[in-house]
Design a protein around this motif. Structure first.
Motif, PDB file in Angstrom:
ATOM      1  N   GLU A  45       0.825  -1.162   0.017  1.00  0.00           N
ATOM      2  CA  GLU A  45      -0.016   0.080  -0.066  1.00  0.00           C
ATOM      3  C   GLU A  45       0.777   1.283  -0.037  1.00  0.00           C
ATOM      4  O   GLU A  45       0.385   2.508   0.080  1.00  0.00           O
ATOM      5  N   ILE A  46       2.198   1.005   0.077  1.00  0.00           N
ATOM      6  CA  ILE A  46       3.240   2.124  -0.169  1.00  0.00           C
ATOM      7  C   ILE A  46       3.603   2.644  -1.466  1.00  0.00           C
ATOM      8  O   ILE A  46       3.845   1.868  -2.119  1.00  0.00           O
ATOM      9  N   PRO A  47       3.088   3.991  -1.925  1.00  0.00           N
ATOM     10  CA  PRO A  47       3.038   4.273  -3.301  1.00  0.00           C
ATOM     11  C   PRO A  47       4.778   4.086  -3.548  1.00  0.00           C
ATOM     12  O   PRO A  47       5.644   4.484  -2.684  1.00  0.00           O
ATOM     13  N   ARG A  48       4.976   3.652  -4.830  1.00  0.00           N
ATOM     14  CA  ARG A  48       6.375   3.641  -5.644  1.00  0.00           C
ATOM     15  C   ARG A  48       7.281   2.736  -4.731  1.00  0.00           C
ATOM     16  O   ARG A  48       8.522   2.788  -4.830  1.00  0.00           O
ATOM     17  N   MET A  49       6.893   1.738  -3.933  1.00  0.00           N
ATOM     18  CA  MET A  49       7.950   0.869  -3.332  1.00  0.00           C
ATOM     19  C   MET A  49       8.024  -0.154  -4.556  1.00  0.00           C
ATOM     20  O   MET A  49       7.399  -0.860  -5.184  1.00  0.00           O
ATOM     21  N   ASP A  52      12.070  -5.041  -5.331  1.00  0.00           N
ATOM     22  CA  ASP A  52      13.061  -5.654  -4.520  1.00  0.00           C
ATOM     23  C   ASP A  52      12.843  -5.238  -3.046  1.00  0.00           C
ATOM     24  O   ASP A  52      13.189  -6.044  -2.074  1.00  0.00           O
ATOM     25  N   VAL A  53      12.333  -4.109  -2.681  1.00  0.00           N
ATOM     26  CA  VAL A  53      12.408  -3.327  -1.282  1.00  0.00           C
ATOM     27  C   VAL A  53      11.266  -4.403  -0.523  1.00  0.00           C
ATOM     28  O   VAL A  53      11.269  -4.745   0.427  1.00  0.00           O
ATOM     29  N   PHE A  54      10.027  -4.434  -1.396  1.00  0.00           N
ATOM     30  CA  PHE A  54       8.842  -5.185  -1.119  1.00  0.00           C
ATOM     31  C   PHE A  54       9.454  -6.640  -0.480  1.00  0.00           C
ATOM     32  O   PHE A  54       9.127  -7.276   0.537  1.00  0.00           O
TER      33      PHE A  54
END
Length: 180
Positions: A45-49, A52-54
């Motif tokens: 739900e975090i925009p522009r994540m 790779d980070v997810f």
């Protein structure tokens, strides 16, 4: 039982009553969050994540509390089992209820390392478990002969959490016929 542990048991029952529930009723993490005014969200739900980070988050992390002004937010790993998610969220809400300061980040040779306050973690672990399965609730369920499978299903807890709470509350000795 230490005064903190007794306080935590009482607090979990008090929060149920404040939500119009009985001491032995289920309270979900979402219901408690709504009552406390805490917004829960997931990494996707975090925009522009980035993916790779997810992927890194979902493989290495359970939940964390963020504070913005006087508002609390919990970001949690929704790839865990529903029971684990409930446990993760209750643990984070325990930090909020206990008014624990956010963990510090320490910079070491260009890396950010998280400093964990062990006492805060122990308190949040205990209160989080109480929020899920207070001793009084477990006593009532065992007294009525509720099955382990029904408790796990109805209260959205893992077998590990049920076993842990049964052991640390001393109910394993009180109800010797309970096999967990």
């Amino acid at each position: 039982m230490s005064s903190f542990k007794q306080w935590a048991e009482n607090k979990s029952l008090e929060l149920r009553l404040q939500n119009g529930l009985k001491s032995y009723d289920y309270i979900s993490a979402q219901q408690l969050a709504n009552y406390l005014g805490v917004k829960i969200f997931t990494p996707n739900e975090i925009p522009r994540m980035s993916l790779d980070v997810f992927d890194s988050i979902k493989n290495n992390w359970s939940a964390n509390t963020l504070i913005c002004g006087d508002k609390y937010y919990i970001i949690h790993n929704n790839t865990h089992s529903p029971q684990r998610q409930q446990s993760n969220l209750m643990h984070e809400m325990a930090h909020i209820i206990l008014k624990h300061s956010p963990e510090q980040l320490i910079s070491a040779n260009g890396l950010l390392l998280r400093h964990i306050n062990e006492q805060n973690e122990k308190e949040a672990e205990w209160l989080g478990g109480c929020l899920q399965l207070p001793r009084q609730l477990l006593f009532e369920l065992f007294r009525r002969g509720e099955s382990v499978d029904n408790i796990i299903c109805k209260y959205q807890v893992s077998i590990e959490m049920l076993r842990y709470r049964t052991n640390v509350t001393g109910l394993k000795n009180t109800f010797k016929s309970i096999k967990i």
